[in-house]
Design a protein around this motif. Structure first.
Motif, PDB file in Angstrom:
ATOM      1  N   PRO A 275       0.837  -1.204   0.000  1.00 20.12           N
ATOM      2  CA  PRO A 275       0.000   0.000   0.000  1.00 20.12           C
ATOM      3  C   PRO A 275       0.870   1.252   0.000  1.00 20.12           C
ATOM      4  O   PRO A 275       1.838   1.347   0.754  1.00 20.12           O
ATOM      5  CB  PRO A 275      -0.768  -0.120   1.329  1.00 20.12           C
ATOM      6  CG  PRO A 275       0.137  -0.910   2.215  1.00 20.12           C
ATOM      7  CD  PRO A 275       0.915  -1.840   1.325  1.00 20.12           C
ATOM      8  N   VAL A 276       0.548   2.189  -0.873  1.00 25.80           N
ATOM      9  CA  VAL A 276       1.226   3.486  -0.870  1.00 25.80           C
ATOM     10  C   VAL A 276       0.162   4.569  -0.797  1.00 25.80           C
ATOM     11  O   VAL A 276      -1.018   4.316  -1.022  1.00 25.80           O
ATOM     12  CB  VAL A 276       2.113   3.704  -2.118  1.00 25.80           C
ATOM     13  CG1 VAL A 276       3.264   2.726  -2.135  1.00 25.80           C
ATOM     14  CG2 VAL A 276       1.302   3.604  -3.402  1.00 25.80           C
ATOM     15  N   SER A 277       0.599   5.766  -0.486  1.00 26.05           N
ATOM     16  CA  SER A 277      -0.330   6.893  -0.432  1.00 26.05           C
ATOM     17  C   SER A 277      -0.393   7.569  -1.792  1.00 26.05           C
ATOM     18  O   SER A 277       0.589   8.137  -2.258  1.00 26.05           O
ATOM     19  CB  SER A 277       0.129   7.899   0.628  1.00 26.05           C
ATOM     20  OG  SER A 277      -0.580   9.109   0.456  1.00 26.05           O
ATOM     21  N   THR A 278      -1.563   7.505  -2.410  1.00 20.78           N
ATOM     22  CA  THR A 278      -1.719   8.186  -3.700  1.00 20.78           C
ATOM     23  C   THR A 278      -1.534   9.694  -3.532  1.00 20.78           C
ATOM     24  O   THR A 278      -1.004  10.362  -4.415  1.00 20.78           O
ATOM     25  CB  THR A 278      -3.105   7.899  -4.304  1.00 20.78           C
ATOM     26  OG1 THR A 278      -4.108   8.198  -3.347  1.00 20.78           O
ATOM     27  CG2 THR A 278      -3.234   6.443  -4.702  1.00 20.78           C
ATOM     28  N   THR A 279      -1.958  10.220  -2.388  1.00 19.20           N
ATOM     29  CA  THR A 279      -1.780  11.648  -2.106  1.00 19.20           C
ATOM     30  C   THR A 279      -0.306  12.023  -2.121  1.00 19.20           C
ATOM     31  O   THR A 279       0.111  12.988  -2.760  1.00 19.20           O
ATOM     32  CB  THR A 279      -2.369  11.994  -0.723  1.00 19.20           C
ATOM     33  OG1 THR A 279      -3.710  11.529  -0.667  1.00 19.20           O
ATOM     34  CG2 THR A 279      -2.335  13.481  -0.471  1.00 19.20           C
ATOM     35  N   HIS A 280       0.495  11.249  -1.400  1.00 18.61           N
ATOM     36  CA  HIS A 280       1.934  11.502  -1.339  1.00 18.61           C
ATOM     37  C   HIS A 280       2.568  11.402  -2.708  1.00 18.61           C
ATOM     38  O   HIS A 280       3.366  12.256  -3.115  1.00 18.61           O
ATOM     39  CB  HIS A 280       2.619  10.470  -0.430  1.00 18.61           C
ATOM     40  CG  HIS A 280       2.313  10.645   1.013  1.00 18.61           C
ATOM     41  ND1 HIS A 280       3.100  10.119   1.993  1.00 18.61           N
ATOM     42  CD2 HIS A 280       1.303  11.291   1.649  1.00 18.61           C
ATOM     43  CE1 HIS A 280       2.596  10.413   3.180  1.00 18.61           C
ATOM     44  NE2 HIS A 280       1.500  11.120   2.990  1.00 18.61           N
ATOM     45  N   VAL A 281       2.226  10.323  -3.412  1.00 21.06           N
ATOM     46  CA  VAL A 281       2.861  10.048  -4.708  1.00 21.06           C
ATOM     47  C   VAL A 281       2.531  11.137  -5.722  1.00 21.06           C
ATOM     48  O   VAL A 281       3.412  11.660  -6.409  1.00 21.06           O
ATOM     49  CB  VAL A 281       2.443   8.652  -5.219  1.00 21.06           C
ATOM     50  CG1 VAL A 281       2.894   8.450  -6.663  1.00 21.06           C
ATOM     51  CG2 VAL A 281       3.046   7.556  -4.332  1.00 21.06           C
ATOM     52  N   ILE A 282       1.252  11.501  -5.811  1.00 19.59           N
ATOM     53  CA  ILE A 282       0.839  12.497  -6.809  1.00 19.59           C
ATOM     54  C   ILE A 282       1.415  13.876  -6.471  1.00 19.59           C
ATOM     55  O   ILE A 282       1.953  14.571  -7.342  1.00 19.59           O
ATOM     56  CB  ILE A 282      -0.703  12.555  -6.924  1.00 19.59           C
ATOM     57  CG1 ILE A 282      -1.237  11.235  -7.474  1.00 19.59           C
ATOM     58  CG2 ILE A 282      -1.134  13.705  -7.837  1.00 19.59           C
ATOM     59  CD1 ILE A 282      -2.746  11.074  -7.355  1.00 19.59           C
ATOM     60  N   SER A 283       1.306  14.273  -5.202  1.00 20.77           N
ATOM     61  CA  SER A 283       1.845  15.580  -4.798  1.00 20.77           C
ATOM     62  C   SER A 283       3.352  15.650  -5.020  1.00 20.77           C
ATOM     63  O   SER A 283       3.880  16.665  -5.488  1.00 20.77           O
ATOM     64  CB  SER A 283       1.527  15.853  -3.326  1.00 20.77           C
ATOM     65  OG  SER A 283       0.138  15.874  -3.104  1.00 20.77           O
ATOM     66  N   SER A 284       4.057  14.563  -4.707  1.00 20.64           N
ATOM     67  CA  SER A 284       5.511  14.530  -4.896  1.00 20.64           C
ATOM     68  C   SER A 284       5.882  14.573  -6.375  1.00 20.64           C
ATOM     69  O   SER A 284       6.857  15.228  -6.760  1.00 20.64           O
ATOM     70  CB  SER A 284       6.100  13.263  -4.261  1.00 20.64           C
ATOM     71  OG  SER A 284       5.897  13.257  -2.867  1.00 20.64           O
ATOM     72  N   ALA A 285       5.100  13.866  -7.202  1.00 22.69           N
ATOM     73  CA  ALA A 285       5.358  13.888  -8.648  1.00 22.69           C
ATOM     74  C   ALA A 285       5.202  15.305  -9.195  1.00 22.69           C
ATOM     75  O   ALA A 285       5.987  15.751 -10.040  1.00 22.69           O
ATOM     76  CB  ALA A 285       4.415  12.922  -9.364  1.00 22.69           C
ATOM     77  N   ILE A 286       4.185  16.036  -8.706  1.00 21.63           N
ATOM     78  CA  ILE A 286       3.981  17.424  -9.141  1.00 21.63           C
ATOM     79  C   ILE A 286       5.174  18.287  -8.731  1.00 21.63           C
ATOM     80  O   ILE A 286       5.659  19.121  -9.500  1.00 21.63           O
ATOM     81  CB  ILE A 286       2.661  17.989  -8.563  1.00 21.63           C
ATOM     82  CG1 ILE A 286       1.466  17.273  -9.202  1.00 21.63           C
ATOM     83  CG2 ILE A 286       2.563  19.497  -8.814  1.00 21.63           C
ATOM     84  CD1 ILE A 286       0.131  17.617  -8.563  1.00 21.63           C
ATOM     85  N   MET A 287       5.677  18.091  -7.510  1.00 19.85           N
ATOM     86  CA  MET A 287       6.858  18.833  -7.054  1.00 19.85           C
ATOM     87  C   MET A 287       8.081  18.513  -7.929  1.00 19.85           C
ATOM     88  O   MET A 287       8.860  19.400  -8.279  1.00 19.85           O
ATOM     89  CB  MET A 287       7.170  18.489  -5.597  1.00 19.85           C
ATOM     90  CG  MET A 287       6.147  18.975  -4.596  1.00 19.85           C
ATOM     91  SD  MET A 287       6.580  18.434  -2.922  1.00 19.85           S
ATOM     92  CE  MET A 287       4.969  18.332  -2.154  1.00 19.85           C
ATOM     93  N   GLY A 288       8.228  17.238  -8.284  1.00 22.30           N
ATOM     94  CA  GLY A 288       9.338  16.834  -9.150  1.00 22.30           C
ATOM     95  C   GLY A 288       9.246  17.464 -10.522  1.00 22.30           C
ATOM     96  O   GLY A 288      10.243  17.941 -11.082  1.00 22.30           O
TER      97      GLY A 288
END
Length: 332
Positions: A275-288
């Protein structure tokens, strides 16, 4: 009806409520970029996300099995139904609070922290399945950094490939491409996030001796998928505004790069049953993605508040669930 049956019914209701809330809380992240760039209208984006979430949710069960057995062994858990009910109540409270204030926090962190906190409150710290719990924590903590790097790389590649292309034509093409990436993002969200409620319900059925293995019953899969799909159809405009505009100014090429890189990370985690956090992943991808264009273009103050919420979610929900368990224990 005996107490165990009543508690099990309450757990099923709360788990489906959690998935419903997850639908308008976390799924908003999956369609935030496509809405903010006007690739899709909010209504069409929400309908697309609801359908793709449902399909993703009924397609996989690996993450659900991980939730069922890797945090706490349901076969060894006394008062298991009460522990799970307390965890769900705490996670729902936290999700509603963060949704109300428009903060894209992690439902995954909330649920996992709550399960751990309620279990420890009931049976002490020794009840945790340390190897499984640490494996889940590692996935939750490492995935945002991988997504940050993936977003940076994806945007850099797009910049190289399309550097000599007409800006208007490029944006128009990426706006169309974003319909596909939004669908993919919502599908991968369903394959991972909807699984968590399935795992919780199965865990409760095992604890109450209504189920004897970690296989996910078909009715659990369908009901959890439906709850998330209906929740998605309600929408989550507050979260969309934060993720889609407050981290950085998003153009179609940025949105497509963020969606594609985060969908790959989430689906990769689903395939290895983590399980991963979609919130974390998507927000981090936007920052990247933003960092690949211009580091100063990312609103790091907003990003910092999001990161702070990520950090405090686990301990706060664990403490909240511990308190809720003790209160429920007095009642039941």
């Amino acid at each position: 009806m005996d107490t165990i049956l009543i508690l099990t019914i309450l757990v099923v209701i709360c788990a489906l409520a959690f998935d419903f809330i997850n639908g308008f809380h976390d799924t908003a992240n999956a369609i935030a970029t496509s809405v903010s760039t006007r690739a899709l209208s909010p209504r069409r984006a929400i309908i697309l996300a609801a359908v793709m979430n449902f399909i993703g949710a009924i397609t996989f069960t690996g993450v659900a099995k991980t939730i069922t057995k890797d945090i706490v062994d349901p076969f060894a858990l006394e008062n298991g139904s009460l522990v799970i009910l307390a965890a769900l109540v705490a996670a729902i409270i936290w999700n509603l609070l963060t949704w109300y204030y428009g903060i894209p926090s992690s439902s995954s962190h909330a649920l996992i922290g709550s399960i751990a906190g309620a279990a420890i409150s009931a049976a002490g710290i020794g009840i945790l399945n340390y190897s499984g719990f640490i494996k889940i924590l590692q996935a939750l903590l490492i995935s945002p950094f991988i997504a940050l790097a993936a977003g940076f790389i994806m945007m850099s590649l797009f910049g190289l490939i399309f550097k000599n292309t007409n800006l208007y034509k490029t944006n128009k093409g990426f706006r169309i491409f974003q319909i596909f990436t939004a669908a993919l993002q919502s599908f991968t969200h369903g394959t991972n996030d909807a699984q968590k409620a399935m795992g919780i319900i199965t865990m409760a059925l095992i604890a109450a001796n209504y189920h004897s293995s970690d296989d996910i019953p078909l009715w659990v899969r369908i009901s959890a998928a439906l709850a998330m799909g209906i929740g998605t159809s309600i929408g989550g405009w507050k979260i969309i505004k934060t993720v889609g505009g407050k981290i950085m100014k998003i153009r179609p090429v940025n949105g497509a790069a963020a969606d594609l890189s985060s969908a790959i990370i989430i689906f990769g985690a689903t395939l290895i049953h983590l399980p991963v956090s979609t919130t974390h992943v998507i927000s981090s991808a936007i920052m990247g993605v933003g960092s690949a264009q211009r580091v100063k273009g990312v609103k790091w103050g907003v990003a910092g508040k999001i990161v702070l919420t990520w950090v405090i979610t686990l301990p706060i929900t664990a403490l909240l669930a511990a308190v809720v368990y003790q209160l429920l224990n007095l009642i039941f």
